[in-house]
Each structure stands twice: as structure tokens, then as C-alpha cells.
Design an enzyme around this catalytic site. Structure first.
Site, PDB file in Angstrom:
ATOM      1  N   ASP A 188     -44.582  80.885 -28.821  1.00  0.00           N
ATOM      2  CA  ASP A 188     -45.152  80.991 -27.488  1.00  0.00           C
ATOM      3  C   ASP A 188     -46.658  81.232 -27.540  1.00  0.00           C
ATOM      4  O   ASP A 188     -47.162  81.934 -28.426  1.00  0.00           O
ATOM      5  CB  ASP A 188     -44.473  82.145 -26.752  1.00  0.00           C
ATOM      6  CG  ASP A 188     -45.013  82.355 -25.359  1.00  0.00           C
ATOM      7  OD1 ASP A 188     -44.866  81.437 -24.533  1.00  0.00           O
ATOM      8  OD2 ASP A 188     -45.578  83.433 -25.086  1.00  0.00           O
ATOM      9  N   GLU A 207     -46.236  75.919 -28.829  1.00  0.00           N
ATOM     10  CA  GLU A 207     -46.716  75.725 -27.468  1.00  0.00           C
ATOM     11  C   GLU A 207     -48.223  75.948 -27.521  1.00  0.00           C
ATOM     12  O   GLU A 207     -48.701  77.080 -27.452  1.00  0.00           O
ATOM     13  CB  GLU A 207     -46.067  76.712 -26.495  1.00  0.00           C
ATOM     14  CG  GLU A 207     -46.473  76.443 -25.053  1.00  0.00           C
ATOM     15  CD  GLU A 207     -46.644  77.703 -24.217  1.00  0.00           C
ATOM     16  OE1 GLU A 207     -46.904  77.568 -23.014  1.00  0.00           O
ATOM     17  OE2 GLU A 207     -46.563  78.815 -24.764  1.00  0.00           O
TER      18      GLU A 207
END
Length: 734
Positions: free
Chosen positions: A412, A465
Site C-alpha cells: 500500500d 500501489e
């Protein structure tokens, strides 16, 4: 070694040490408690606050211990010789209980453990730190170990000792590691660490950074879990997953928040066991190849969706135990589905039971808030330049892959890790040692994590990401890259959604927002994401991003999914969007499954299912996802009619695929397209088919070519392109 009692036990007591024990300031309990050679004899010292009497049991012999009135709870006895083992029997208010003395046991961590912990290179950190159920010196119990180098004292506390930090202070080893073996403790016991900081202040009780389980929120205690003896049934799957997770494989990911995918009556989230049936069966039926779980590392606040983790080594108890989570993964593998986990190493919350100010100092986080505090998220940033902290995170990635057989991790907010000035004003950040903005320590962490996980666990995949143009995210570390297997294509997502949200009358002015992604589509190994971030915080659902009346909204969405599934790159779709949920995602409730009873929603669901199955069966749609040879334009410039046409190429003997899209509500009959080979081209999928909720307009099953050069091809055919549609043709090789 003395063999006879030579002095009364009271006379052998070190009164300074006794005072330190009863006041909770004993920094070296293993030098004071238990059986110690005092020169004048063997002195047994135990601390049992509240006990009226304590006896020492050696074989069949019981001996009374002497209470020290000046030090309540402290009992001593002198022994004529060192017994092989002993137990204790205490009584209070008519109740009697027997127990083993924690201070009768030697160290548990090996010298190698201590060395690698101090060096910050212990690959399997969870094998050394945390709470481990075991047998030690012939006794069952649990050993605890925690890193707190600046603490004056660390104790294990819980219901088992009335949360009294004086009762179980730990042994300090070199490198700032504290350990203790607690006989009789086992799975299900709740515990925390009580830490006296460097200034002598007692800190808020801390959960175990390496805890394998936690209490149900809002309670925050760690829970002893036995990770040994896992029973897996996925040996055949594990041998084949490497072929299903490389750049040449079809990868279609269903992103899931386990708490809100579906709920039981009473709005209860499903358990891991229930999900192992309901979720896995559904995802397999829908034709996805992978499930991506939004973070399930233990977290205190439901509203963070798991993105502010406290228990990095604990699957959240919201759905069950670690063994039950393993059962979920095992069930996925039985259906041939890979399981990816959202992993959050970039920050952690400020909750007082967590990592922040762990031993009274900024141990895990940067001390300078310009480096250590996330202004956007009100969280703390790990100090990856500290070897032990970097070790904590790299080992954690390996932990999930090894202990839970996960098939990969998606990291993330990588951009927030890569840049020191991320979301900061010019005077709110600290440059690196070269004066630049790159975070060298975070870059090294990500490289080391990828090197470690790919090197230790065959067949896994890692995904970043990452929303910037940072070079080489999915390139090998040895070539200067970050080493990820894949990177989210945020540019494609932003450009294409911006285009789709436009009224079709304006799309001709933004035509190349749909084509621009092909200029860089092969620079990284991309995943095309439509994630939870696109359907929260007032952004609306995918359906309600689409313009027009109700019919046009559904048609736009089906056409867009057709574009997504035929564009180079692996696929990721957030739950609920596969059936065009009307409302944006709400983490406090189930998806609106009743909408699947509506033919329009059911049509989108079946369209996504058929796209998945066709994608998986058609090498031209995935084999060359990362190579320019896998894609060629037929028509990229018909902005006036908002028509796009392109070819997907697989291997030399694979049938080619031609995709034609019409992004206006005006039907385009008799539209001539060039085709890369002569013969019959079957209409494989048409988003306007009645089965999907469309108008049933198409090409009567396919088209045949004419010897008329067009669009740079030697032959062509006229096709009917329904309004707001994607039509997919495949070369008939028969």
C-alpha cells in the site's frame, strides 16, 4: 556448591534487591528471583503478592517458605542442595494452588537468535520474538520475547498475574531483547507488556509487536496463538502457482473487504470459515483468478479498513483465529484461486498500545516529525534506517507468505514511502544525505523485501500501489529496480475514468485520454486497478460515475469493462462493482446483493463473468501484456465518432483478437475495420447482448473479410458497432 544450610534465609536477603522487586523496579530479576547461590547457601526467592503462605515442593518433600514482612509478597527459603526441579504451592484465603516458578528456567533464545536480532538480519524474526507455545526443560508453557532496548524493565502481564508488572519481569539479553518462559500459559491467554521507560516512568501497556493474535476490538490485548502444526491440503496447487502468477499468465483479481462483502443476520461480519465457502465459491464462479484481501493485520479502528495496523503479525480476530484464516486460504487454493494480501509497511497509528514510543523512546518511528509523522493520516512513519525496524517489516512480509501460504502481497501507498516530501510543504521535510527527496532507506527496504520474498518463497508475486513515475518499480533489484513483480497502473485508471465520466457529446475532445496509456503500457508490468479508492468518500459507485439515463449508465459501464479486460495489463476490480452496485461502498454493511435480482445488474455481473472466462481462455489477451508486440492500433484517431479499434496478439499460433468500441449512444452500422488476417472472425463477446442487459444489436455471430485494404491491413470487413459498446472478435482458426 553448598550442600547444607549454613545461614537463615532472612540473613541472605539483599534488601535493596527485595525493595526493587516489590516496587517493580528490578532490572535483573533472574539475578534475584528463583534459586540463587548466595555463597552462604542456596536461597530461593519468590514473589507472590496476596499469598498467605508459600511452600516449595521438591520431589515428595514440602518446605515452608518464610514471608518477609517488610516486603509484602516476598517469600524466601534456603535449600541444602540444588534440586533437579521444584514447584511452588501457595495459599490465600483458604484457596491453594500449585505452579512452576518462571525463574527456575534458563534462557530460551539461542546465541544465534540474539546475534541476528542485534544485527537486524533475522529473516524469520517471528520465530524468535513474540509468544511461542512450547515445552522448555520438560515443562509446557509459553515463552515471550520482545525488543525494547531502552527500557529499564519489561514484564509480561495479563489475567494470569492480575496485570501486575512486578510479578513477571523479563530477562534482558544483549541487543535490548527481553525474554521469559511462563510455565502453564498457553493458547488463548491474553497478555501485554508493561514497560518502564528510560526515565523510570511506567508506560501505557503495550500489545506485542510480534503478537500472533489479538483480542476483539475495542479490547487491545495480545493473545497467545500456537502457529505450529498447521494442516495444509494445497501441495498440488503450490507446485503450479508460479505459472499462474507470472507476467505471461491471465491474472484477474477480485479485491475484497472481508468485513463488508456479505454479512450474516444481525449485520454480523462472516467468519473465515463462512467466507471459505461463500466467498471462495462466488469468486471461482465469477472466473477471477485471485482474491486480494484488504488489510487483515489486526487494527483498532474499523474505519481505517485495516490500513492503520497495530498487529502486523496477527490476522484480525474479527473473523476468527489464525488457523481459521489458514482454512480460508486453503479453500481458495482448492478452487485454484490465489490469495493476495494488502500489506501496509509505510505507517502505523498513534494508539498508545501500539508501536509508538514503544520503550519510552521513538524506537520504531522517526523522532523528527518532519520524517516521522504523516500529516494526511495522523500516523507515524517507521524509521527504516534502523536495522531492527527494517528487519521487523521485511520479516513480516515473509511471515505472511510462509505461515499462511499467501500467494503474494500488494504494498500500500508506495509513493508515500519513496519520497521524503510526500504531501509536505517545502519546509516540512528533511532531505536525504545527497540533498534530494528520495527516501533511500524506504527504497532499500522495498528492494530487500522483494529480494527476500522472491528468493525464499517460490512462485509468489508482489504488487506495488505506486502512483508516480518512479523508475523501475517492477524491474529486478539487480538492474536497479525496486523488484516488484507488478505495479498498479494509476495513470490508466485516472485517464480512462475521467473520459468515461464525460457526457458522450464531449468525449471527442478528450479522445486521447483513452489512448495515452498505450504510450507507456509496456514500461512496467502493470495491473489495471479499479479499487476501493474509486468508490468511497463521495466518489460514488462505478455505475454512478457513468453519464446518461439508466440504460446508458449500464451500457457505459459494460463498455468500459470491455475496454479494461482487453487493454494490456492484469485486472483488478473491487467487490460490488462486478454487479454495478448502485451505492458507493460502505464498510459498515454488506454489499447490496439484492440488486443481482435486477436484470440490469445481473447483466453486468454476467458480462464480467464472461469477460473473465474469455480472458483466461484467450492467450492473445494476456500472453504479451508486458510487450509492445502484444498490441497494435487499428483505429486510434476517430475522435468525432468516439470509436476505437485495436488488435491483441498472443503467440504465433494463437488466434488474434480484435476489439471495437463505440463510446457514443449512436449506433455505428457498416463501420469498416481493417483485420490482421483473412477469413472468418467470430463475434466472441458483445456488451450490447440482451443477456447483459443490452439492446441485442450485433453482427450475427461474426464477419468475413473482404480483400479491401483498410487501416493498414490487407483485408477488412464492415461491422455493426452498437451504441456505448465493446465488441470483441476472435480469429476463426478452423
Amino acid at each position: 556448591m553448598p550442600t547444607t544450610q549454613t545461614q537463615a534465609p532472612e540473613a541472605m536477603v539483599d534488601h535493596n534487591a527485595a525493595k526493587a522487586i516489590v516496587t517493580g523496579h528490578c532490572a535483573d530479576p533472574f539475578a534475584q528471583l528463583g534459586l540463587q547461590d548466595r555463597g552462604a547457601g542456596l536461597l530461593l526467592t519468590v514473589f507472590v503478592p496476596g499469598a498467605d503462605t508459600v511452600k516449595v515442593l521438591t520431589g515428595k518433600v514440602e518446605a515452608d517458605m518464610t514471608a518477609l514482612p517488610d516486603y509484602p509478597g516476598l517469600f524466601v527459603a534456603s535449600l541444602p542442595k540444588r534440586p533437579k526441579t521444584y514447584r511452588l504451592r501457595a495459599s490465600a484465603q483458604g484457596h491453594t494452588w500449585d505452579f512452576d516458578d518462571p525463574y527456575a528456567f534458563g534462557p530460551v533464545l539461542t546465541d544465534d537468535d540474539i546475534y541476528y536480532l542485534g544485527e537486524g538480519t533475522h529473516q524469520r524474526l517471528w520465530d524468535a520474538l513474540g509468544a511461542h507455545v512450547m515445552e522448555h526443560e520438560g515443562v509446557r508453557g509459553t515463552r515471550f520475547a520482545v525488543w525494547a532496548p531502552n527500557a529499564q524493565r519489561v514484564s509480561v502481564v495479563g489475567d494470569f498475574n492480575l496485570w501486575d508488572g512486578r510479578r513477571a519481569p523479563m530477562r534482558k539479553r544483549s541487543g535490548g531483547v527481553w525474554e521469559i518462559f511462563m510455565p502453564g500459559m498457553g493458547p488463548g491467554d491474553v497478555y501485554k507488556y508493561e514497560i518502564v521507560g528510560i526515565n523510570g516512568a511506567r508506560l501505557p501497556l503495550k500489545a506485542d509487536p510480534m503478537g500472533f493474535g489479538s483480542e476483539h476490538p475495542p479490547r487491545t490485548g495480545s493473545v497467545v496463538r500456537d502457529l505450529s502444526g498447521a494442516r495444509w491440503h494445497d501441495a498440488d496447487y503450490m507446485k503450479t502457482r508460479a505459472a499462474a502468477q507470472n507476467i505471461d499468465a491471465p491474472i484477474s483479481i477480485y479485491e475484497v473487504n472481508l468485513s463488508s462483502w456479505k454479512r450474516a443476520p444481525g449485520n454480523r461480519p462472516l467468519s473465515y470459515i463462512e467466507l471459505a465457502s461463500d466467498l471462495i465459491d462466488y469468486v471461482a464462479w465469477m472466473g477471477f483468478t485471485h482474491i486480494e484481501l484488504m488489510p487483515i493485520s489486526e487494527h483498532p479502528f474499523d474505519g481505517s479498513w485495516g490500513y492503520q495496523p497495530v498487529g502486523m503479525y496477527a490476522p484480525t480476530i474479527r473473523h476468527g483465529t489464525p488457523d481459521e484464516f489458514r482454512a480460508l486460504v486453503d479453500a481458495a487454493h482448492a478452487k485454484g484461486l490465489g490469495v493476495l494480501l494488502d500489506w501496509v509497511p509505510g505507517h502505523f497509528p498513534i494508539d498508545e498500545h501500539g508501536l509508538g514510543n514503544f520503550d519510552g523512546t521513538q524506537l520504531y518511528e522517526h523522532a523528527d516529525p518532519r520524517e516521522g509523522f504523516h500529516q494526511d493520516w495522523n500516523t507515524l512513519i517507521p524509521n527504516f534506517g534502523r536495522n531492527e525496524v527494517a528487519n521487523y517489516y521485511t520479516s513480516n512480509a515473509l511471515y505472511w507468505l510462509e505461515e499462511y501460504h499467501l500467494d503474494g502481497i500488494r504494498v500500500d501507498a508506495v509513493a508515500s514511502m519513496l519520497y521524503r516530501d510526500y504531501s509536505r510543504k517545502h519546509d516540512e521535510w528533511v532531505p536525504n544525505y545527497d540533498g534530494g527527496r528520495e527516501n533511500y532507506e524506504a527504497i532499500a527496504l522495498l528492494q530487500n523485501m522483494n529480494t527476500l520474498t522472491y528468493g525464499e518463497v517460490p512462485g509468489i508475486m508482489t504488487v506495488a500501489e505506486e502512483s508516480t513515475a518512479f523508475p523501475g518499480v517492477s524491474r529486478p533489484v539487480e538492474y536497479g529496480g525496486l523488484g516488484f513483480g507488478f505495479k498498479w497502473n494509476m495513470g490508466w485508471m485516472n485517464d480512462s475514468l475521467r473520459y468515461m465520466e464525460l457526457d458522450p457529446i464531449h468525449r471527442k475532445h478528450h479522445h486521447h485520454e483513452m489512448t495515452f496509456s498505450l504510450h507507456y503500457a509496456f514500461g512496467e508490468n502493470y495491473v489495471l486497478p479499479i479499487s476501493h479508492d474509486e468508490v468511497v468518500h463521495g466518489k460514488g459507485s462505478m455505475l454512478h460515475k457513468m453519464p446518461g439515463n439508466s440504460w446508458e449508465r449500464f451500457a457505459n459501464l459494460r463498455a468500459y469493462y470491455g475496454f479494461m479486460w482487453t487493454h494490456p495489463g492484469k485486472k483488478l476490480l473491487f467487490m460490488g462493482q462486478e454487479f454495478a452496485q448502485s451505492q458507493e461502498w460502505n464498510h459498515n454493511q454488506s454489499l447490496d446483493w439484492h440488486e443481482c435480482d435486477d436484470g440490469r445488474h445481473k447483466g453486468v455481473q454476467m458480462w464480467v463473468r464472461d469477460l473473465n472466462n474469455f480472458y483466461r481462455d484467450t492467450p492473445s489477451l494476456y500472453l504479451n501484456d508486458t510487450r509492445p508486440s502484444g498490441f497494435s492500433w487499428l483505429e486510434a484517431n476517430d475522435a468525432d465518432r468516439s470509436v476505437f479499434a485495436y488488435v491483441r496478439h498472443g503467440g504465433a499460433n494463437d488466434p488474434k483478437v480484435v476489439v471495437v468500441m463505440n463510446m457514443t449512444p449512436v449506433e455505428r452500422p457498416g463501420y469498416r475495420i481493417g483485420l490482421p488476417a483473412g477469413g472468418r472472425w467470430r463475434e466472441a463477446l458483445n456488451s450490447d447482448a440482451e443477456a447483459y442487459g443490452g439492446g441485442g444489436r450485433g453482427n450475427m455471430g461474426g464477419v468475413s473479410t473482404e480483400n479491401m485494404p483498410w487501416m493498414g491491413q490487407d483485408c477488412s470487413a464492415t461491422v455493426n458497432i452498437p451504441p456505448l459498446s465493446t465488441v470483441i472478435f476472435i480469429q476463426d482458426m478452423s
